[in-house]
Scaffold this motif. Structure first.
Motif, PDB file in Angstrom:
ATOM      1  N   ILE A  24       0.874  -1.174   0.000  1.00  0.00           N
ATOM      2  CA  ILE A  24       0.000   0.000   0.000  1.00  0.00           C
ATOM      3  C   ILE A  24       0.911   1.224   0.000  1.00  0.00           C
ATOM      4  O   ILE A  24       1.665   1.462   0.955  1.00  0.00           O
ATOM      5  N   THR A  25       0.867   1.992  -1.087  1.00  0.00           N
ATOM      6  CA  THR A  25       1.740   3.164  -1.214  1.00  0.00           C
ATOM      7  C   THR A  25       0.883   4.419  -1.220  1.00  0.00           C
ATOM      8  O   THR A  25       0.046   4.601  -2.107  1.00  0.00           O
ATOM      9  N   ILE A  26       1.078   5.264  -0.217  1.00  0.00           N
ATOM     10  CA  ILE A  26       0.348   6.540  -0.174  1.00  0.00           C
ATOM     11  C   ILE A  26       0.945   7.414  -1.277  1.00  0.00           C
ATOM     12  O   ILE A  26       2.160   7.662  -1.292  1.00  0.00           O
ATOM     13  N   ASN A  27       0.108   7.868  -2.179  1.00  0.00           N
ATOM     14  CA  ASN A  27       0.610   8.436  -3.434  1.00  0.00           C
ATOM     15  C   ASN A  27       0.066   9.850  -3.674  1.00  0.00           C
ATOM     16  O   ASN A  27      -0.750  10.070  -4.561  1.00  0.00           O
ATOM     17  N   ARG A  28       0.537  10.771  -2.821  1.00  0.00           N
ATOM     18  CA  ARG A  28       0.208  12.202  -3.025  1.00  0.00           C
ATOM     19  C   ARG A  28       1.505  12.982  -2.869  1.00  0.00           C
ATOM     20  O   ARG A  28       1.621  13.876  -2.026  1.00  0.00           O
ATOM     21  N   ALA A  29       2.505  12.620  -3.654  1.00  0.00           N
ATOM     22  CA  ALA A  29       3.852  13.148  -3.429  1.00  0.00           C
ATOM     23  C   ALA A  29       3.892  14.672  -3.427  1.00  0.00           C
ATOM     24  O   ALA A  29       4.676  15.271  -2.692  1.00  0.00           O
ATOM     25  N   SER A  30       3.007  15.330  -4.208  1.00  0.00           N
ATOM     26  CA  SER A  30       3.040  16.808  -4.264  1.00  0.00           C
ATOM     27  C   SER A  30       2.657  17.421  -2.917  1.00  0.00           C
ATOM     28  O   SER A  30       2.992  18.569  -2.633  1.00  0.00           O
ATOM     29  N   ALA A  31       1.950  16.679  -2.072  1.00  0.00           N
ATOM     30  CA  ALA A  31       1.614  17.169  -0.730  1.00  0.00           C
ATOM     31  C   ALA A  31       2.345  16.324   0.324  1.00  0.00           C
ATOM     32  O   ALA A  31       1.875  16.171   1.449  1.00  0.00           O
ATOM     33  N   LEU A  32       3.494  15.805  -0.051  1.00  0.00           N
ATOM     34  CA  LEU A  32       4.297  14.935   0.829  1.00  0.00           C
ATOM     35  C   LEU A  32       3.440  13.809   1.435  1.00  0.00           C
ATOM     36  O   LEU A  32       3.584  13.448   2.586  1.00  0.00           O
ATOM     37  N   ASN A  33       2.524  13.301   0.597  1.00  0.00           N
ATOM     38  CA  ASN A  33       1.670  12.157   0.952  1.00  0.00           C
ATOM     39  C   ASN A  33       0.775  12.411   2.168  1.00  0.00           C
ATOM     40  O   ASN A  33       0.404  11.471   2.888  1.00  0.00           O
ATOM     41  N   ALA A  34       0.441  13.690   2.389  1.00  0.00           N
ATOM     42  CA  ALA A  34      -0.450  14.017   3.519  1.00  0.00           C
ATOM     43  C   ALA A  34      -1.774  13.268   3.352  1.00  0.00           C
ATOM     44  O   ALA A  34      -2.294  13.109   2.247  1.00  0.00           O
ATOM     45  N   LEU A  35      -2.298  12.824   4.484  1.00  0.00           N
ATOM     46  CA  LEU A  35      -3.530  12.024   4.489  1.00  0.00           C
ATOM     47  C   LEU A  35      -4.746  12.934   4.477  1.00  0.00           C
ATOM     48  O   LEU A  35      -5.176  13.397   5.536  1.00  0.00           O
ATOM     49  N   ASN A  36      -5.307  13.180   3.304  1.00  0.00           N
ATOM     50  CA  ASN A  36      -6.604  13.863   3.303  1.00  0.00           C
ATOM     51  C   ASN A  36      -7.693  12.810   3.514  1.00  0.00           C
ATOM     52  O   ASN A  36      -7.415  11.611   3.593  1.00  0.00           O
ATOM     53  N   GLN A  37      -8.930  13.276   3.605  1.00  0.00           N
ATOM     54  CA  GLN A  37     -10.002  12.333   3.958  1.00  0.00           C
ATOM     55  C   GLN A  37     -10.181  11.257   2.892  1.00  0.00           C
ATOM     56  O   GLN A  37     -10.455  10.099   3.206  1.00  0.00           O
ATOM     57  N   GLN A  38     -10.016  11.650   1.628  1.00  0.00           N
ATOM     58  CA  GLN A  38     -10.153  10.679   0.536  1.00  0.00           C
ATOM     59  C   GLN A  38      -9.092   9.578   0.668  1.00  0.00           C
ATOM     60  O   GLN A  38      -9.378   8.384   0.494  1.00  0.00           O
ATOM     61  N   THR A  39      -7.862   9.987   1.002  1.00  0.00           N
ATOM     62  CA  THR A  39      -6.776   9.000   1.155  1.00  0.00           C
ATOM     63  C   THR A  39      -7.082   8.047   2.302  1.00  0.00           C
ATOM     64  O   THR A  39      -6.840   6.844   2.213  1.00  0.00           O
ATOM     65  N   LEU A  40      -7.628   8.610   3.367  1.00  0.00           N
ATOM     66  CA  LEU A  40      -7.975   7.780   4.524  1.00  0.00           C
ATOM     67  C   LEU A  40      -9.042   6.749   4.141  1.00  0.00           C
ATOM     68  O   LEU A  40      -8.950   5.567   4.500  1.00  0.00           O
ATOM     69  N   THR A  41     -10.026   7.184   3.373  1.00  0.00           N
ATOM     70  CA  THR A  41     -11.089   6.268   2.917  1.00  0.00           C
ATOM     71  C   THR A  41     -10.498   5.176   2.024  1.00  0.00           C
ATOM     72  O   THR A  41     -10.861   4.001   2.133  1.00  0.00           O
ATOM     73  N   GLU A  42      -9.564   5.577   1.158  1.00  0.00           N
ATOM     74  CA  GLU A  42      -8.945   4.593   0.266  1.00  0.00           C
ATOM     75  C   GLU A  42      -8.044   3.629   1.060  1.00  0.00           C
ATOM     76  O   GLU A  42      -7.956   2.443   0.742  1.00  0.00           O
ATOM     77  N   LEU A  43      -7.397   4.157   2.086  1.00  0.00           N
ATOM     78  CA  LEU A  43      -6.565   3.297   2.942  1.00  0.00           C
ATOM     79  C   LEU A  43      -7.434   2.220   3.586  1.00  0.00           C
ATOM     80  O   LEU A  43      -7.081   1.039   3.617  1.00  0.00           O
ATOM     81  N   GLU A  44      -8.592   2.633   4.061  1.00  0.00           N
ATOM     82  CA  GLU A  44      -9.536   1.676   4.657  1.00  0.00           C
ATOM     83  C   GLU A  44      -9.913   0.590   3.636  1.00  0.00           C
ATOM     84  O   GLU A  44      -9.879  -0.603   3.950  1.00  0.00           O
ATOM     85  N   ALA A  45     -10.215   1.022   2.413  1.00  0.00           N
ATOM     86  CA  ALA A  45     -10.638   0.062   1.378  1.00  0.00           C
ATOM     87  C   ALA A  45      -9.519  -0.927   1.039  1.00  0.00           C
ATOM     88  O   ALA A  45      -9.761  -2.139   0.921  1.00  0.00           O
ATOM     89  N   THR A  46      -8.277  -0.437   0.928  1.00  0.00           N
ATOM     90  CA  THR A  46      -7.179  -1.357   0.568  1.00  0.00           C
ATOM     91  C   THR A  46      -6.894  -2.330   1.715  1.00  0.00           C
ATOM     92  O   THR A  46      -6.592  -3.497   1.469  1.00  0.00           O
ATOM     93  N   LEU A  47      -7.005  -1.837   2.936  1.00  0.00           N
ATOM     94  CA  LEU A  47      -6.745  -2.727   4.072  1.00  0.00           C
ATOM     95  C   LEU A  47      -7.799  -3.835   4.141  1.00  0.00           C
ATOM     96  O   LEU A  47      -7.487  -4.992   4.438  1.00  0.00           O
TER      97      LEU A  47
END
Ligand code: HXC
Length: 257
Positions: free
Chosen positions: A17-40
């Motif tokens: 699982i690679t957090i992929n928002r390099a332009s924001a130093l991979n900061a966890l916005n809410q969408q990323t958190l939701t996607e993290l939940e789905a991948t897990l």
């Protein structure tokens, strides 16, 4: 499934699982958190997956925290929901994952990013990584379990020093205080984490899952960790893996789990 801010890939029984928002130093916005939940959840139900690696895209950051830009208009109630969502994902889907989860910290692990790594079962870091909980510099405190997990890992004094000063520490310092398992050259980080997981995969999967649960129980108020250990120990005696492991030892051969 396609994700906007995450890369998800399975190879040789490892879910990456690679957090992929390099332009924001991979900061966890809410969408990323939701996607993290789905991948897990995907990794959990995939029988081919035996272990999980969480890392960040690019060479600069693992995860530089929650997305501060999303904080601007949050109400108190919304902030609570955000914190609760992170707690659920980090505790129930990462810390309590029956499959081992390792953080490969490839750069900045700050705020919610360090809290994500703290929820993982182990943390391996590249030599250039920087670690910290800088929330008090924003007028906040760690909200994804950091006050609890950092304290459990490094003790109250060191946790308070990191949290109250908001200072960042090096990977080497993280290693010294027990926050990091191993420090590696950036080029060797992923190989080493894969090697550790492969080592774990050679053991009994049933026993590995039971051991994760028993160790987790040491930090829970609702379960007596000693009793959890006794129960799992007894339960493992009736498993096929136990019979195979003991027979392999007695007949001087490698076990086939
Ligand atoms: C949103 C972020 C971000 C973050 C970096 N960026 N961190 N955006 N949220 N947490 C963005 C920057 O705005 C910038 O975007 C781009 O990433 C590159 O960052 P720079 O600051 O230009 O890089 P650099 O000068 O190298 O500094 C790196 C840094 C710094 C030291 C890591 O970015 C930093 O201090 N970031 C914030 C770290 C932090 O405070 N984290 C804790 C957040 S609170 P632009 O568009 O300007 O180029 C938290 C709470 C968790 O995590 C609990 C919630 C419930």
């Amino acid at each position: 499934m396609e994700y906007q801010h995450l890369l998800y890939q399975v190879d040789k029984h490892i879910a990456y699982i690679t957090i992929n928002r390099a332009s924001a130093l991979n900061a966890l916005n809410q969408q990323t958190l939701t996607e993290l939940e789905a991948t897990l959840l995907e990794a959990k139900k995939d029988h081919d997956v035996k272990g999980i690696i969480i890392t960040g895209a690019g060479e600069k950051a693992f995860v530089a925290g929650a997305d501060i830009k999303e904080f601007v208009d949050l109400s108190e109630a919304e902030a609570k929901l955000l914190s609760q969502k992170g707690h659920y994902i980090f505790t129930e889907l990462i810390e309590q994952s029956p499959k081992p989860v390792i953080a490969a910290i490839n750069g900045f692990a700050l705020g919610g990013g360090l809290e994500l790594a703290l929820a993982c079962h182990m943390r391996f870091a590249s030599a250039n990584a920087k670690l910290g909980l800088p929330e008090v510099s924003l007028g906040l405190l760690p909200g994804y379990g950091g006050t609890q997990r950092l304290t459990q890992l490094v003790g109250r004094g060191r946790a308070l020093q990191m949290i109250l000063t908001a200072d960042l520490i090096s990977a080497e310092e993280g290693l010294r205080i027990g926050l990091i398992n191993e420090v590696l050259d950036a080029a060797d980080l992923m190989n080493r984490v894969e090697e550790v997981l492969e080592r774990i995969f050679s053991r009994s999967g049933t026993a590995v899952t039971a051991a994760i649960d028993a160790v987790n129980a040491s930090n829970e108020q609702t379960r007596d960790g000693y009793q959890v250990e006794i129960n799992h120990f007894a339960e493992l005696f009736v498993t096929r893996d136990f019979k195979e492991g003991v027979d392999a030892f007695l007949t001087k051969r490698k076990p086939n789990f």
